[in-house]
Design a protein around this motif. Structure first.
Motif, PDB file in Angstrom:
ATOM      1  N   GLY A   5      85.926   7.056   0.931  1.00 13.52           N
ATOM      2  CA  GLY A   5      85.879   7.397  -0.441  1.00 13.52           C
ATOM      3  C   GLY A   5      86.751   6.757  -1.101  1.00 13.52           C
ATOM      4  O   GLY A   5      86.765   6.346  -2.401  1.00 13.52           O
ATOM      5  N   MET A   6      87.844   6.167  -0.417  1.00 13.04           N
ATOM      6  CA  MET A   6      89.124   5.563  -1.070  1.00 13.04           C
ATOM      7  C   MET A   6      88.470   4.124  -1.776  1.00 13.04           C
ATOM      8  O   MET A   6      88.886   3.659  -2.647  1.00 13.04           O
ATOM      9  CB  MET A   6      90.279   5.327  -0.133  1.00 13.04           C
ATOM     10  N   VAL A   7      87.728   3.452  -0.760  1.00 11.78           N
ATOM     11  CA  VAL A   7      87.442   2.143  -1.375  1.00 11.78           C
ATOM     12  C   VAL A   7      86.192   2.250  -2.445  1.00 11.78           C
ATOM     13  O   VAL A   7      86.304   1.591  -3.460  1.00 11.78           O
ATOM     14  CB  VAL A   7      86.234   1.589   0.068  1.00 11.78           C
ATOM     15  N   LEU A   8      85.338   3.265  -2.401  1.00  9.46           N
ATOM     16  CA  LEU A   8      84.584   3.580  -3.573  1.00  9.46           C
ATOM     17  C   LEU A   8      85.530   3.825  -4.625  1.00  9.46           C
ATOM     18  O   LEU A   8      85.066   3.353  -5.778  1.00  9.46           O
ATOM     19  CB  LEU A   8      83.719   4.631  -3.248  1.00  9.46           C
TER      20      LEU A   8
ATOM     21  N   VAL B 287      97.834  23.164  -5.336  1.00  4.64           N
ATOM     22  CA  VAL B 287      97.062  22.080  -4.651  1.00  4.64           C
ATOM     23  C   VAL B 287      95.675  22.269  -4.134  1.00  4.64           C
ATOM     24  O   VAL B 287      94.819  21.750  -4.509  1.00  4.64           O
ATOM     25  CB  VAL B 287      97.783  21.415  -4.015  1.00  4.64           C
ATOM     26  N   TRP B 288      95.625  23.475  -3.622  1.00  4.37           N
ATOM     27  CA  TRP B 288      94.372  23.873  -2.848  1.00  4.37           C
ATOM     28  C   TRP B 288      93.291  24.319  -4.015  1.00  4.37           C
ATOM     29  O   TRP B 288      92.269  23.738  -3.689  1.00  4.37           O
ATOM     30  CB  TRP B 288      94.738  24.944  -1.917  1.00  4.37           C
ATOM     31  N   GLN B 289      93.687  24.838  -4.952  1.00  2.00           N
ATOM     32  CA  GLN B 289      92.944  25.312  -6.080  1.00  2.00           C
ATOM     33  C   GLN B 289      92.308  23.765  -6.783  1.00  2.00           C
ATOM     34  O   GLN B 289      91.152  23.697  -7.086  1.00  2.00           O
ATOM     35  CB  GLN B 289      93.365  26.098  -7.033  1.00  2.00           C
ATOM     36  N   ILE B 290      93.319  22.933  -6.987  1.00  2.00           N
ATOM     37  CA  ILE B 290      92.630  21.574  -7.619  1.00  2.00           C
ATOM     38  C   ILE B 290      91.857  20.844  -6.584  1.00  2.00           C
ATOM     39  O   ILE B 290      90.939  20.555  -7.138  1.00  2.00           O
ATOM     40  CB  ILE B 290      93.999  20.731  -7.928  1.00  2.00           C
ATOM     41  N   ALA B 291      92.278  21.008  -5.342  1.00  2.22           N
ATOM     42  CA  ALA B 291      91.285  20.205  -4.363  1.00  2.22           C
ATOM     43  C   ALA B 291      89.680  20.847  -4.367  1.00  2.22           C
ATOM     44  O   ALA B 291      88.943  20.136  -4.154  1.00  2.22           O
ATOM     45  CB  ALA B 291      91.929  20.114  -3.119  1.00  2.22           C
ATOM     46  N   ARG B 292      89.872  22.371  -4.415  1.00  6.27           N
ATOM     47  CA  ARG B 292      88.609  22.776  -4.454  1.00  6.27           C
ATOM     48  C   ARG B 292      87.348  22.115  -5.401  1.00  6.27           C
ATOM     49  O   ARG B 292      86.305  22.283  -5.467  1.00  6.27           O
ATOM     50  CB  ARG B 292      88.735  24.303  -4.586  1.00  6.27           C
ATOM     51  N   PHE B 293      88.143  22.154  -6.671  1.00 10.39           N
ATOM     52  CA  PHE B 293      87.327  21.481  -7.566  1.00 10.39           C
ATOM     53  C   PHE B 293      87.331  20.019  -8.000  1.00 10.39           C
ATOM     54  O   PHE B 293      86.866  19.629  -8.884  1.00 10.39           O
ATOM     55  CB  PHE B 293      87.804  22.514  -9.021  1.00 10.39           C
ATOM     56  N   ASN B 294      88.160  19.412  -7.143  1.00  8.90           N
ATOM     57  CA  ASN B 294      88.171  17.828  -7.507  1.00  8.90           C
ATOM     58  C   ASN B 294      86.831  17.362  -6.933  1.00  8.90           C
ATOM     59  O   ASN B 294      86.445  17.445  -5.698  1.00  8.90           O
ATOM     60  CB  ASN B 294      89.154  17.509  -6.667  1.00  8.90           C
ATOM     61  N   PRO B 295      86.126  16.576  -8.006  1.00 10.69           N
ATOM     62  CA  PRO B 295      84.926  15.865  -7.631  1.00 10.69           C
ATOM     63  C   PRO B 295      84.974  14.858  -6.563  1.00 10.69           C
ATOM     64  O   PRO B 295      84.047  14.980  -5.632  1.00 10.69           O
ATOM     65  CB  PRO B 295      84.451  15.159  -8.779  1.00 10.69           C
ATOM     66  N   PHE B 296      86.133  14.100  -6.258  1.00 20.65           N
ATOM     67  CA  PHE B 296      86.405  13.398  -5.316  1.00 20.65           C
ATOM     68  C   PHE B 296      86.445  14.252  -3.918  1.00 20.65           C
ATOM     69  O   PHE B 296      85.749  13.795  -2.682  1.00 20.65           O
ATOM     70  CB  PHE B 296      87.744  12.685  -5.389  1.00 20.65           C
ATOM     71  N   THR B 297      86.917  15.364  -3.828  1.00 18.58           N
ATOM     72  CA  THR B 297      86.838  16.063  -2.624  1.00 18.58           C
ATOM     73  C   THR B 297      85.467  16.106  -2.304  1.00 18.58           C
ATOM     74  O   THR B 297      84.972  16.096  -0.997  1.00 18.58           O
ATOM     75  CB  THR B 297      87.408  17.588  -2.886  1.00 18.58           C
ATOM     76  N   HIS B 298      84.673  16.548  -3.419  1.00 15.45           N
ATOM     77  CA  HIS B 298      82.990  17.010  -2.930  1.00 15.45           C
ATOM     78  C   HIS B 298      82.340  15.555  -2.343  1.00 15.45           C
ATOM     79  O   HIS B 298      81.446  15.871  -1.833  1.00 15.45           O
ATOM     80  CB  HIS B 298      82.467  17.627  -4.093  1.00 15.45           C
ATOM     81  N   ALA B 299      82.623  14.473  -3.042  1.00 12.93           N
ATOM     82  CA  ALA B 299      82.025  13.145  -2.560  1.00 12.93           C
ATOM     83  C   ALA B 299      82.518  12.968  -0.952  1.00 12.93           C
ATOM     84  O   ALA B 299      81.576  12.444  -0.156  1.00 12.93           O
ATOM     85  CB  ALA B 299      82.801  11.932  -3.516  1.00 12.93           C
ATOM     86  N   VAL B 300      83.680  13.080  -0.713  1.00 13.69           N
ATOM     87  CA  VAL B 300      84.188  12.916   0.618  1.00 13.69           C
ATOM     88  C   VAL B 300      83.481  13.774   1.587  1.00 13.69           C
ATOM     89  O   VAL B 300      83.151  13.665   2.660  1.00 13.69           O
ATOM     90  CB  VAL B 300      85.736  13.102   0.626  1.00 13.69           C
ATOM     91  N   GLU B 301      83.630  15.165   1.145  1.00 14.79           N
ATOM     92  CA  GLU B 301      82.870  16.245   1.912  1.00 14.79           C
ATOM     93  C   GLU B 301      81.382  15.876   2.227  1.00 14.79           C
ATOM     94  O   GLU B 301      80.857  16.127   3.186  1.00 14.79           O
ATOM     95  CB  GLU B 301      83.156  17.695   1.501  1.00 14.79           C
ATOM     96  N   TRP B 302      80.731  15.367   1.251  1.00 14.91           N
ATOM     97  CA  TRP B 302      79.398  15.047   1.386  1.00 14.91           C
ATOM     98  C   TRP B 302      79.259  13.945   2.315  1.00 14.91           C
ATOM     99  O   TRP B 302      78.179  14.148   3.387  1.00 14.91           O
ATOM    100  CB  TRP B 302      78.653  14.798   0.155  1.00 14.91           C
ATOM    101  N   LEU B 303      79.992  13.128   2.326  1.00 14.13           N
ATOM    102  CA  LEU B 303      79.919  11.977   3.343  1.00 14.13           C
ATOM    103  C   LEU B 303      80.184  12.390   4.685  1.00 14.13           C
ATOM    104  O   LEU B 303      79.627  12.150   5.699  1.00 14.13           O
ATOM    105  CB  LEU B 303      80.964  10.717   3.021  1.00 14.13           C
TER     106      LEU B 303
END
Length: 288
Positions: free
Chosen positions: A91-94, A227-243
Motif C-alpha cells: 500500500g505504501m508503494v501505491l 488514532v484508532w477512530q481515525i484509522a477506522r475511517f481512513n480509506p488507506f486502512t481499508h485499501a490495505v485490509e482489502w489486500l
C-alpha cells in the motif's frame, strides 16, 4: 465541376476523430507516454523500492519481538511481523506513486502540457481517467517489483492460488483510489513549491494512522482512542485490509465498498475541479 474538390469533410475523416476508437487511442497514447517517461527515470523505481524495503528489512527485523500479532482474521496461525506489514508496504508503494502522479500533473500544468492535453476533442473526464489509468499501471508495476524483491530476501506471501484474482482486483482498486486522491490534490496544488508540504500533510498521516504497521486492536488496546477512530475511517486502512484479506481468500467486509466509494468521490471531485467553468480549479485562469 468534376475537377473541383468537395470542401465538405468525408464521413471517414470526421468519424476518425470521434467515438470509442478515438477515445481508446487517446487512452493508449497517454498510458504509453507515462510508461516511456517512467522508463527513462531509473531513480524513480529505485526510490520507490528502497523506501518499503528499508521498512521490511530494518524496521520489521528490529521490532519483530516487540509487536506480537495475535491469531486474528485473516490469519489462522501466528505470523512473522514482516508478513503482517507486507500488505501495508505494498500500500505504501501505491500511495507514494499516487502522490507522485499529483506532482507530475502539477508539473505538466505549469509547463503547459496539461492545458494542451485538456483541449483535445474528448470529454475532459476521459482524459483525466486516462491519466488515472496510467498512474495505476505504474503503481502496480512498482508494487510487483517490490513483491519480487521482498520474496528474494525471504518474505513469503500467499500471492498465487485461487485467491489471486481477488488479490489483483484489490490491488487495482487500491491503486486507482490513491491515484484519484492524487488527481484531486493536483487541483489544489498550484505550484511545485507547495507540493512537498501538501504531500507530507497527506501521506504521513494517511500511512501512520492506518493498519499498515499495526492492527486496529493494538491501537485500541494501547488507549490511543483518537488514532484508532481515525484509522477506522481512513480509506488507506481499508485499501490495505482489502489486500490483506484477499491474500488469504477471506471476506474483507466493507473495505471494498469504502475503497470504491472513495475512488468515485475523489475522481468526480477532480473532474469537477478541472472544469474551468464550474470547478474550483479554474486552470485556464492560472497564469503562474
Amino acid at each position: 465541376m468534376s475537377g473541383t474538390p468537395d470542401p465538405r469533410p468525408t464521413p471517414e475523416a470526421g468519424g476518425a476523430r470521434h467515438g470509442l476508437p478515438h477515445a481508446l487511442q487517446a487512452l493508449r497514447a497517454i498510458v504509453a507516454r507515462e510508461l516511456m517517461k517512467f522508463g527513462r527515470q531509473y531513480g524513480r523505481l529505485v526510490s520507490a523500492l528502497v523506501r518499503p524495503l528499508l521498512w521490511l528489512a530494518v524496521f520489521a527485523a528490529g521490532f519483530r519481538n516487540v509487536f506480537g500479532v495475535a491469531i486474528v482474521e485473516p490469519y489462522d496461525t501466528y505470523i512473522p511481523y514482516e508478513v503482517y506489514i507486507a500488505p501495508g508496504l505494498i500500500g505504501m508503494v501505491l500511495l507514494f506513486n499516487g502522490m507522485q502522479s499529483s506532482l507530475a500533473m502539477v508539473y505538466d500544468r505549469e509547463m503547459g502540457l496539461m492545458r494542451l492535453l485538456l483541449t483535445a476533442p474528448l470529454p475532459r473526464w476521459w482524459i483525466l481517467f486516462a491519466k488515472l489509468a496510467a498512474t495505476a499501471v505504474l503503481s502496480l508495476a512498482q508494487a510487483l517489483a517490490f513483491v519480487i524483491v521482498a520474496r528474494l530476501i525471504g518474505t513469503e506471501l500467499p500471492l498465487l492460488g485461487p485467491q489471486t484474482p481477488a488479490l489483483l482486483l484489490a490491488a487495482v482498486c487500491g491503486a486507482l483510489m490513491l491515484g484519484a486522491l492524487g488527481l484531486l490534490l493536483s487541483v489544489h496544488v498550484k505550484q511545485l513549491e507547495n507540493f512537498a508540504g501538501t504531500m507530507n500533510f497527506v501521506i504521513f498521516p494517511m500511512y501512520f494512522m492506518s493498519t499498515a504497521l499495526y492492527p486496529l486492536w493494538k491501537l485500541e488496546e494501547a488507549g490511543a482512542t483518537w488514532v484508532w477512530q481515525i484509522a477506522r475511517f481512513n480509506p488507506f486502512t481499508h485499501a490495505v485490509e482489502w489486500l490483506r484479506f484477499a491474500m488469504y481468500g477471506k471476506d474483507p467486509g466493507v473495505s471494498p465498498w469504502i475503497v470504491l466509494g472513495t475512488l468515485a468521490l475523489c475522481f468526480a471531485l477532480a473532474a469537477w475541479g478541472y472544469d474551468p467553468q464550474r470547478g474550483f480549479g479554474q486552470l485556464t485562469k492560472r497564469g503562474s
